[in-house]
Design a protein around this motif. Structure first.
Motif, PDB file in Angstrom:
ATOM      1  N   ALA A  46      30.931  38.146  40.906  1.00 46.94           N
ATOM      2  CA  ALA A  46      30.482  38.496  42.250  1.00 46.94           C
ATOM      3  C   ALA A  46      29.663  37.358  42.874  1.00 46.94           C
ATOM      4  O   ALA A  46      29.065  36.543  42.172  1.00 46.94           O
ATOM      5  CB  ALA A  46      29.640  39.765  42.171  1.00 46.94           C
ATOM      6  N   THR A  52      33.395  30.357  43.921  1.00 46.82           N
ATOM      7  CA  THR A  52      32.534  30.828  45.016  1.00 46.82           C
ATOM      8  C   THR A  52      33.173  30.510  46.373  1.00 46.82           C
ATOM      9  O   THR A  52      33.818  29.469  46.527  1.00 46.82           O
ATOM     10  CB  THR A  52      31.143  30.170  44.950  1.00 46.82           C
ATOM     11  N   HIS A  97      38.154  26.965  44.951  1.00 48.28           N
ATOM     12  CA  HIS A  97      38.091  28.126  45.841  1.00 48.28           C
ATOM     13  C   HIS A  97      39.517  28.612  46.123  1.00 48.28           C
ATOM     14  O   HIS A  97      40.272  27.964  46.844  1.00 48.28           O
ATOM     15  CB  HIS A  97      37.372  27.700  47.133  1.00 48.28           C
TER      16      HIS A  97
HETATM   17  P1  NAD Z   1      35.085  41.437  42.644  1.00 51.84           P
HETATM   18  O1  NAD Z   1      33.888  42.261  42.879  1.00 51.84           O
HETATM   19  O2  NAD Z   1      36.419  42.031  42.831  1.00 51.84           O
HETATM   20  O3  NAD Z   1      35.028  40.854  41.181  1.00 51.84           O
HETATM   21  C1  NAD Z   1      33.866  40.371  40.591  1.00 51.84           C
HETATM   22  C2  NAD Z   1      33.958  40.654  39.109  1.00 51.84           C
HETATM   23  O4  NAD Z   1      32.882  40.025  38.469  1.00 51.84           O
HETATM   24  C3  NAD Z   1      33.883  42.138  38.760  1.00 51.84           C
HETATM   25  O5  NAD Z   1      35.011  42.501  38.022  1.00 51.84           O
HETATM   26  C4  NAD Z   1      32.613  42.252  37.968  1.00 51.84           C
HETATM   27  O6  NAD Z   1      32.686  43.213  36.938  1.00 51.84           O
HETATM   28  C5  NAD Z   1      32.497  40.865  37.407  1.00 51.84           C
HETATM   29  N1  NAD Z   1      31.168  40.549  36.961  1.00 51.84           N
HETATM   30  C6  NAD Z   1      29.987  40.890  37.523  1.00 51.84           C
HETATM   31  N2  NAD Z   1      28.974  40.452  36.759  1.00 51.84           N
HETATM   32  C7  NAD Z   1      29.505  39.821  35.702  1.00 51.84           C
HETATM   33  C8  NAD Z   1      28.970  39.162  34.575  1.00 51.84           C
HETATM   34  N3  NAD Z   1      27.676  39.066  34.395  1.00 51.84           N
HETATM   35  N4  NAD Z   1      29.836  38.632  33.703  1.00 51.84           N
HETATM   36  C9  NAD Z   1      31.155  38.735  33.871  1.00 51.84           C
HETATM   37  N5  NAD Z   1      31.719  39.355  34.922  1.00 51.84           N
HETATM   38  C10 NAD Z   1      30.900  39.884  35.825  1.00 51.84           C
HETATM   39  O7  NAD Z   1      34.882  40.147  43.554  1.00 51.84           O
HETATM   40  P2  NAD Z   1      35.962  39.101  44.021  1.00 51.84           P
HETATM   41  O8  NAD Z   1      36.386  39.437  45.398  1.00 51.84           O
HETATM   42  O9  NAD Z   1      36.975  38.904  42.970  1.00 51.84           O
HETATM   43  O10 NAD Z   1      35.081  37.786  44.153  1.00 51.84           O
HETATM   44  C11 NAD Z   1      34.740  36.989  43.063  1.00 51.84           C
HETATM   45  C12 NAD Z   1      34.342  35.621  43.535  1.00 51.84           C
HETATM   46  O11 NAD Z   1      35.417  35.054  44.274  1.00 51.84           O
HETATM   47  C13 NAD Z   1      33.151  35.609  44.482  1.00 51.84           C
HETATM   48  O12 NAD Z   1      32.413  34.450  44.241  1.00 51.84           O
HETATM   49  C14 NAD Z   1      33.797  35.540  45.848  1.00 51.84           C
HETATM   50  O13 NAD Z   1      32.954  34.958  46.803  1.00 51.84           O
HETATM   51  C15 NAD Z   1      34.970  34.644  45.554  1.00 51.84           C
HETATM   52  N6  NAD Z   1      36.086  34.753  46.489  1.00 51.84           N
HETATM   53  C16 NAD Z   1      36.486  35.973  46.955  1.00 51.84           C
HETATM   54  C17 NAD Z   1      37.561  36.030  47.818  1.00 51.84           C
HETATM   55  C18 NAD Z   1      38.074  37.349  48.341  1.00 51.84           C
HETATM   56  O14 NAD Z   1      38.928  37.360  49.230  1.00 51.84           O
HETATM   57  N7  NAD Z   1      37.646  38.467  47.791  1.00 51.84           N
HETATM   58  C19 NAD Z   1      38.228  34.866  48.194  1.00 51.84           C
HETATM   59  C20 NAD Z   1      37.789  33.656  47.681  1.00 51.84           C
HETATM   60  C21 NAD Z   1      36.722  33.609  46.820  1.00 51.84           C
END
Ligand code: NAD
Length: 708
Positions: free
Chosen positions: A398, A425, A447
């Motif tokens: 996250a 990120t 990214h």
């Molecule tokens: P998400 O909430 O779907 O996934 C995050 C995951 O991280 C969850 O499965 C959670 O259990 C896990 N997590 C939390 N704490 C943890 C820990 N201590 N150790 C291991 N795992 C842990 O979020 P997401 O949308 O997949 O985003 C993840 C990253 O990708 C973020 O940095 C976000 O900014 C980036 N991102 C997201 C997008 C998007 O469209 N959603 C696009 C590009 C980048």
């Protein structure tokens, strides 16, 4: 370039075999050579018929993009295409048959060459594909395609091939009469020869014969009108002039179909000339056909670093993004270690991957064997000791700094020195995050975009201390999982997030000012965006957007965000009105089983502006800020080349390819004109529209970013 083979019994074969390329493609000089051979064989009484063939794996794949890109005026374009048409017309009017032996891919001018033959035989190869993809270059088929194809297969089949770039497999091509027969590849030339000798191949085209009847439906029939109107309605989804090629194809067909073929070809020539030297063709060739392939072949990879052998990858955080990245890595054949905060989260992540894999099997995109192998490549765990031997780590937890710091530190302690650690990120500067690992030189940003398995772009971000080895290794990983990277320098929101933020920020400002979200979306769609920003925001959830904006705001001093009302609009929607997005059935719009509809409470939330701003102003407010923010990123050195900005914007968030991308957009308008428009916007709407110095200087000298 061509060989003239004697196949015996008075049959000759003109065999195309470009020595300098794996594919045959044509240019002015090559067409002139072909024309000489056409004249020579046509006038030789000993020759009974001529086969056009290729010695490559493909037949002919079209024209020379560099030559097309260099066209300066409509007159240049008309002159070039007149030469091509004359060559093909001479084939048709020769007193003997010309037969196309289509051994493989026949695209654009390649298919048009075959269409000018009076008989077409294709190899019975399930992968053999034919099509007229000129439209994807902003061009129209100018070598007779718009006239011969509808006369051969009818309007209903021809228009989608030309206007929507629907490419057709051999079997389908035979069914629609686009090829006359299919035979085993090693029988191709022999069969072609037989068809000449047994007179199956006629020496004239149907449209040159008396009493030729065009295939139904006729243009003026009810069915014909329905087909034309349907296609015009599709084209009309974008504003007139944005994509001139589909409009020009329709004109060529509508004006030419009922005329005799020479008159039709003349109309096609005029339509070709009207688009071929225009900005859209240059923009599309530059970005889609040169820029993207250059990025995909890792143009920015440091040359002095040895190729990095990757066999295993660790993905930390297997949520939406992490599961996508893990899927792509497993698909590439890597062993993938999945790390999560709990067994429950791990199971959820593995389920998400399995769902994707099973979906691919159900859609026949993957064999069960491959699916089993892919899933067997996954090793889920919560123990960092498991990743001691991995070759690269991708963190996708996250977007919360403390969590990222903790997992990055644990990963760095677990892996061998020099193993790249990449963060996914979307906003946090990489240099800052690198502070949580002992070897910041091995730390980098990667990214990805959602959905990861479908989105080609990965923005690779160099932190201040990232070394060349790490960059090269990260790019080797990107290549391994078949992504197209742009390499950028570090900064808040890097390149893509800050530019996208300027777009959604302006869209929400318009909403806060009281512009209807339907109008905002409609203007964006007409301007060429694939989804409106309001619909998009509801889909990604307004809550997530609120978090992203909070982390993108930084010190709040960014000129590009000055005066924006996005934060205010998002807070109002989420906190005051509990509108979180489509998933909850209530966002900027309401949602029910019939889809999107108006939210009656919107007028209370944001007082409607009456009368609203003009469509023209709304469009400028949606597109200009993206270009301005891209120039700021260029000026600050975040992005190093205009083409990286253009590639990133077109494949990252589908900025209209007709402009070539966010920077090409400025060139298309003209720097002087663009700056003048920004000055006007700045006066009315605030300093975020003030053009950066770099752009103002260019405008003063009438300079462009590109010189093609
Ligand atoms: P998400 O909430 O779907 O996934 C995050 C995951 O991280 C969850 O499965 C959670 O259990 C896990 N997590 C939390 N704490 C943890 C820990 N201590 N150790 C291991 N795992 C842990 O979020 P997401 O949308 O997949 O985003 C993840 C990253 O990708 C973020 O940095 C976000 O900014 C980036 N991102 C997201 C997008 C998007 O469209 N959603 C696009 C590009 C980048």
């Amino acid at each position: 370039m061509f060989k003239l083979d004697n196949l015996g019994d008075g049959v000759k074969a003109i065999v195309f075999d470009r020595p300098d390329s794996p594919h045959n493609f044509m240019n002015e000089d090559i067409v002139a050579q072909l024309h000489d051979l056409v004249r020579h064989t046509s006038s030789d009484d000993q020759v009974k018929g001529v086969i056009l063939a290729s010695n490559k794996a493909s037949f002919v794949v079209g024209g020379d993009l560099k030559e097309l890109q260099a066209l300066k005026t409509p007159e240049d374009a008309a002159a070039i295409i007149a030469g091509v048409q004359a060559c093909m017309r001479d084939m048709e009017l020769a007193p003997k048959p010309f037969v196309a032996a289509i051994n493989g891919l026949a695209l654009g001018g390649g298919l048009e060459l075959a269409l000018a033959c009076s008989y077409r035989i294709a190899a019975d190869d399930p992968r053999l594909t034919v099509g007229l993809p000129e439209v994807s270059l902003g061009l129209i088929p100018g070598a007779g395609g718009t006239q011969r194809l509808p006369r051969l297969v009818g309007l209903a089949a021809a228009l989608p091939i030309m206007i929507e770039d629907k490419q057709v497999l051999g079997e389908q091509a035979e069914k629609m009469g686009l090829v006359d027969e299919r035979v085993p590849a090693d029988n191709l030339r022999e069969t072609a020869k037989q068809r000449i000798l047994d007179s199956t191949a006629s020496s004239s085209q149907p449209w040159d014969q008396d009493g030729f009847k065009r295939p139904d439906p006729q243009l003026s029939s009810d069915d014909g009108k329905q087909i034309i109107d349907g296609m015009l309605a599709k084209i009309g989804r974008k504003k007139p002039g944005l994509e001139p090629a589909p409009e020009a194809i329709m004109t060529a067909v509508q004006l030419g179909f009922e005329k005799d073929i020479d008159e039709g070809l003349k109309i096609e020539r005029q339509q070709f000339a009207s688009v071929a030297a225009g900005a859209v063709v240059k923009n599309k060739i530059r970005t889609l056909f040169l820029g993207i392939p250059a990025a995909s072949t890792m143009k920015d990879r440091p040359k002095n670093v040895d190729p990095y052998e990757i066999s295993s990858v660790a993905v930390i955080g297997v949520g939406l993004m992490g599961s996508g990245i893990a899927y792509c890595a497993a698909l590439a054949g890597y062993k993938v270690f999945l790390l999560e905060v709990s067994q429950e989260a791990l199971d959820k992540g593995v389920d998400a991957i399995a769902k994707r894999v099973n979906g691919a099997v159900e859609r026949n995109r993957m064999t069960q064997k491959k699916a089993d192998a892919l899933l067997a490549n996954l090793t889920p765990s919560t123990d960092y000791a498991n990743i001691a031997d991995v070759d690269i780590v991708v963190e996708a937890v996250a977007e919360i700094r403390e969590i990222k710091n903790t997992v990055l530190k644990m990963a760095a302690e677990a892996v061998k020195p020099g193993v790249p650690i990449a963060s996914n990120t979307s906003t946090m500067p990489i240099t800052g995050l690198a502070g949580s690992v002992p070897n910041p030189e091995s730390f980098i940003g990667m990214h990805f975009f959602s959905p990861v398995d479908r989105m080609k772009l990965v923005e690779v971000i160099k932190g201040k201390k990232t070394d060349e080895t790490t960059l090269a290794r990260a790019l080797d990983f990107a290549a391994g999982i078949r992504k197209t990277p742009i390499v950028v320098n570090d900064g808040l929101g890097f390149f893509t997030s800050r530019v996208v933020n300027s777009y959604s920020g302006e869209a929400f400002t318009l909403l806060a000012e009281g512009i209807s979200p339907f109008l905002i979306d409609d203007v964006a769609l007409k301007a060429g965006m694939p989804v409106g920003p309001m619909t998009m925001a509801d889909a990604t959830t307004i809550t997530l957007l609120k978090d992203i904006v909070a982390s993108m705001s930084g010190s709040g001093e960014r000129v590009g965000m000055a005066g924006m009302r996005m934060t205010e609009a998002l807070a109002k929607l989420v906190d005051d009105y509990g509108r979180s997005g489509k998933a909850a059935g209530k966002g900027i719009f309401d949602y029910d089983e019939n889809g999107q509809k108006e939210w009656p409470g919107l007028a209370e939330c944001f007082t409607p502006m009456d009368p609203p701003l003009s469509r023209e102003v709304i469009e400028k407010r949606l597109l200009h800020p993206q270009a301005l923010e891209a120039v700021r990123a260029l000026e600050e050195g975040i992005i190093e080349n205009p083409i990286d900005a253009d590639v990133g914007s077109v494949i990252g968030w589908a900025f209209p390819a007709a402009y070539g991308g966010v920077i090409g957009y400025i060139d298309t308008i003209g720097t002087r004109q663009f700056v003048a428009e920004c000055d006007e916007l700045a006066e009315q709407f605030g300093v975020r529209f003030v053009a950066p110095d770099m752009l103002r200087k260019m405008a003063d000298k009438d300079e462009a970013f590109y010189t093609d």
